[in-house]
Design an enzyme around this catalytic site. Sequence first.
Site, short mmCIF file in Angstrom:
data_model
loop_
_atom_site.label_atom_id
_atom_site.label_comp_id
_atom_site.label_asym_id
_atom_site.label_seq_id
_atom_site.Cartn_x
_atom_site.Cartn_y
_atom_site.Cartn_z
N ASP A 11 51.53 51.46 38.75
CA ASP A 11 50.22 51.76 39.35
C ASP A 11 50.00 53.25 39.58
O ASP A 11 49.30 53.65 40.51
CB ASP A 11 50.04 51.01 40.69
CG ASP A 11 50.16 49.51 40.51
OD1 ASP A 11 49.79 49.01 39.43
OD2 ASP A 11 50.64 48.83 41.45
N GLY B 37 46.58 41.51 44.13
CA GLY B 37 45.80 41.78 45.34
C GLY B 37 46.67 42.04 46.56
O GLY B 37 46.17 42.18 47.68
N THR C 14 46.45 45.54 41.57
CA THR C 14 45.37 45.13 40.66
C THR C 14 45.56 43.69 40.19
O THR C 14 44.60 42.96 39.99
CB THR C 14 45.35 46.08 39.42
OG1 THR C 14 45.37 47.42 39.90
CG2 THR C 14 44.12 45.88 38.57
N LYS D 79 48.11 55.12 35.20
CA LYS D 79 48.37 55.27 33.75
C LYS D 79 47.11 54.99 32.93
O LYS D 79 46.82 55.67 31.96
CB LYS D 79 49.48 54.30 33.29
CG LYS D 79 50.82 54.54 33.94
CD LYS D 79 51.82 53.49 33.52
CE LYS D 79 51.53 52.09 34.01
NZ LYS D 79 51.63 51.90 35.47
N LYS E 226 45.29 60.98 41.78
CA LYS E 226 44.95 60.67 43.18
C LYS E 226 45.19 61.82 44.15
O LYS E 226 45.51 61.58 45.32
CB LYS E 226 45.71 59.41 43.63
CG LYS E 226 45.31 58.18 42.82
CD LYS E 226 45.76 56.92 43.48
CE LYS E 226 44.69 55.89 43.48
NZ LYS E 226 44.99 54.68 44.20
N GLN F 142 53.96 49.08 33.95
CA GLN F 142 54.93 49.26 35.03
C GLN F 142 55.35 50.73 35.13
O GLN F 142 54.55 51.59 34.80
CB GLN F 142 56.16 48.34 34.85
CG GLN F 142 55.86 46.86 35.07
CD GLN F 142 55.17 46.18 33.91
OE1 GLN F 142 55.62 46.27 32.78
NE2 GLN F 142 54.08 45.51 34.17
N GLY G 78 48.44 45.62 35.67
CA GLY G 78 47.04 45.65 36.10
C GLY G 78 46.56 47.07 35.92
O GLY G 78 46.96 47.95 36.67
N HIS G 79 45.78 47.31 34.88
CA HIS G 79 45.36 48.67 34.54
C HIS G 79 43.86 48.81 34.75
O HIS G 79 43.07 48.12 34.10
CB HIS G 79 45.73 48.97 33.08
CG HIS G 79 47.22 48.98 32.84
ND1 HIS G 79 47.78 49.05 31.60
CD2 HIS G 79 48.25 48.94 33.72
CE1 HIS G 79 49.11 49.06 31.71
NE2 HIS G 79 49.41 48.99 33.00
N THR G 80 43.49 49.70 35.64
CA THR G 80 42.07 49.85 36.00
C THR G 80 41.46 51.08 35.35
O THR G 80 42.01 52.18 35.44
CB THR G 80 41.94 50.02 37.54
OG1 THR G 80 42.79 49.07 38.16
CG2 THR G 80 40.51 49.84 38.01
P1 GDP Z 1 48.03 51.73 36.46
O1 GDP Z 1 48.61 50.36 36.57
O2 GDP Z 1 49.09 52.80 36.42
O3 GDP Z 1 47.06 51.88 35.33
O4 GDP Z 1 47.23 51.99 37.81
P2 GDP Z 1 46.26 50.94 38.56
O5 GDP Z 1 45.01 50.82 37.77
O6 GDP Z 1 46.98 49.69 38.90
O7 GDP Z 1 46.05 51.67 39.95
C1 GDP Z 1 45.53 52.96 40.04
C2 GDP Z 1 44.24 52.90 40.88
O8 GDP Z 1 43.88 54.21 41.25
C3 GDP Z 1 43.04 52.35 40.12
O9 GDP Z 1 42.18 51.69 41.01
C4 GDP Z 1 42.36 53.61 39.58
O10 GDP Z 1 40.98 53.45 39.31
C5 GDP Z 1 42.59 54.55 40.73
N1 GDP Z 1 42.69 55.97 40.36
C6 GDP Z 1 43.24 56.54 39.26
N2 GDP Z 1 43.21 57.88 39.35
C7 GDP Z 1 42.62 58.17 40.54
C8 GDP Z 1 42.33 59.38 41.25
O11 GDP Z 1 42.62 60.47 40.80
N3 GDP Z 1 41.76 59.25 42.48
C9 GDP Z 1 41.45 58.05 43.05
N4 GDP Z 1 40.90 58.02 44.25
N5 GDP Z 1 41.71 56.89 42.41
C10 GDP Z 1 42.29 56.95 41.19
P1 IMO Z 2 51.30 48.27 36.19
O1 IMO Z 2 51.38 48.26 34.69
C1 IMO Z 2 53.29 47.71 40.04
C2 IMO Z 2 56.53 44.76 40.18
C3 IMO Z 2 56.32 43.50 41.01
C4 IMO Z 2 57.76 43.23 41.43
C5 IMO Z 2 58.56 43.61 40.20
C6 IMO Z 2 58.91 42.44 39.30
O2 IMO Z 2 49.96 47.90 36.72
O3 IMO Z 2 51.82 49.56 36.72
P2 IMO Z 2 57.50 40.96 37.59
O4 IMO Z 2 56.32 40.08 37.81
O5 IMO Z 2 57.29 42.04 36.60
O6 IMO Z 2 58.76 40.17 37.30
O7 IMO Z 2 57.76 41.65 39.03
O8 IMO Z 2 57.75 44.53 39.47
N1 IMO Z 2 55.48 45.01 39.15
C7 IMO Z 2 54.55 45.98 39.26
N2 IMO Z 2 54.29 46.84 40.26
N3 IMO Z 2 52.57 47.77 38.89
C8 IMO Z 2 52.85 46.94 37.87
O9 IMO Z 2 52.27 47.06 36.65
C9 IMO Z 2 53.84 45.95 38.04
N4 IMO Z 2 54.33 44.96 37.26
C10 IMO Z 2 55.35 44.42 37.95
O10 IMO Z 2 55.49 43.77 42.11
O11 IMO Z 2 58.14 44.11 42.46
MG MG Z 3 48.55 48.72 37.90
#
Ligand code: GDP
Ligand code: IMO
Ligand code: MG
Length: 442
Positions: free
Chosen positions: A13, A304, A301, A16, A333, A223, A40-42
């Site tokens: 998270d 929840g 993402t 990426k 961030k 991850q 979960g990629h937003t």
């Molecule tokens: P990922 O799994 O690494 O792609 O990251 P996620 O999407 O799970 O979580 C990152 C969250 O931070 C998402 O809701 C993004 O929209 C948000 N985000 C990314 N870059 C920034 C930033 O620079 N500032 C803020 N406030 N939010 C960001």
């Molecule tokens: P993105 O790509 C954050 C964490 C789970 C748990 C551990 C093992 O959005 O960064 P799993 O279901 O993979 O066997 O769970 O890994 N986990 C993540 N944490 N971002 C993720 O993906 C994750 N995918 C798995 O919370 O601790």
């Molecule tokens: Mg994520």
Amino acid sequence: MANVIVVGAQWGDEGKAKITDLLSKSADYIVRYQGGSNAGHTVVVDGDTYKFHLIPSGILYPGKIAVVGPGTVVDPKVLLEEIEDLKRREIDPSGLKVSTQAHVTMPYHLAIDQAEDSGRGRKKIGTTGRGIGPTYADKSDRIGIRICDLIDPNELKEKLEWLVPRKNIMLERLYSLPPADPKKIFEEYKIFGEKLKPYVVDTSALIFNAIKNKKNILFEGAQGTLLDLDHGTYPYVTSSNPVAGGACVGGGIGPTSIDRIIGVSKAFTTRVGEGPFPTEVFGREADELRAKGTAWAEFGTTTGRPRRVGWLDAVLLRYAVRVNGIDCLAITKLDVLDNLDELNICVAYEDTTTGSKYYDLPLAAGIFKRVKPIFETLPGWKTSTNKCRTRDDLPEKAKNYLDRIQELLGVSIAIVSVGQKRHHTIVIEDPIHGPKRVLQQS
Ligand code: GDP
Ligand code: IMO
Ligand code: MG
């Protein structure tokens, strides 16, 4: 031409998807190489929010090829839902290519993952419950069902008739769950196979030819480094290899084809699920930070669940630079820290039992779970950074914070993200074609 890996440097998270989305503009192929629908990629584009679990976020650009590679595990139900969702939002999914070799997450994997993790009690991992561990376990055990089986009804039927009775012994005897019906699974998954067939190809050959034709390939990590099965905080990890090396194995290409590795880190640290987290903030300190009106109160993402939050950890990031071979960094961030009076950066760990200090991550020695952070405190900038578009626009104290991160990690920061949207970005130097600036660590 450049082939680039975007890798998470923390526990996932890191943002990426936002960085991949920015870089996808100049890529031809965007490739997921590991993990499954646990990701979960937003991505936020023009006020619309897209949440991807399996499809590489590059699909948002018309004409790009989005590859789900051999090292991934695919829940066909989730993938088909994502395809339908894109169509509903008038995004053409025809650039999607799914590897024949990827393994398939089956309903019994989901049931076993959820039962197994809750059965661990206090030792639970806090998985996403998406069947990831059991799917990769079957792959290692050489009994998995692959995409090539899913699209071949005879293979699928034969495999299910042999496999499901074995899984039922586990489901019924070990977890007291109802047995699975192989016929019912076959009927449902045969249809999933038919629907996915148009997207299925040998993606390794596809990427090889693309490289030969001087196309740009972007590998999108899921991850993060510390969730890596081999290099993370085992056993509190996922079951695949998010590290940069995983892109070659999971993408089906040789290491000589990789030109650049970009590490993504938040300006602080978060973690979802269980496991050690030395710089985590709790109780009053956490409440006070959240009360500053910033976005520290994060939620996963995919599940929840609230994300655990803490200060930036330079020891952990130095390790990520080392095991991934990171060339430059994207820090996301930064804006989340805008209202804080002071900021802590963990520069070393202290072993709470022996008092020994660690500047490198003591993962292998098993000491990691009993360390406490040694912090350096920097003044906050207390100004909004959301509208900054160049490094010079940033408040002096924010620049100092970023400079200190560079010094501690010995790697240059190429991108700084100051908000969710595409334009909330500061490009300090070209992350792909700029010089590889590995600095002296302090
Ligand atoms: P990922 O799994 O690494 O792609 O990251 P996620 O999407 O799970 O979580 C990152 C969250 O931070 C998402 O809701 C993004 O929209 C948000 N985000 C990314 N870059 C920034 C930033 O620079 N500032 C803020 N406030 N939010 C960001
Ligand atoms: P993105 O790509 C954050 C964490 C789970 C748990 C551990 C093992 O959005 O960064 P799993 O279901 O993979 O066997 O769970 O890994 N986990 C993540 N944490 N971002 C993720 O993906 C994750 N995918 C798995 O919370 O601790
Ligand atoms: Mg994520």
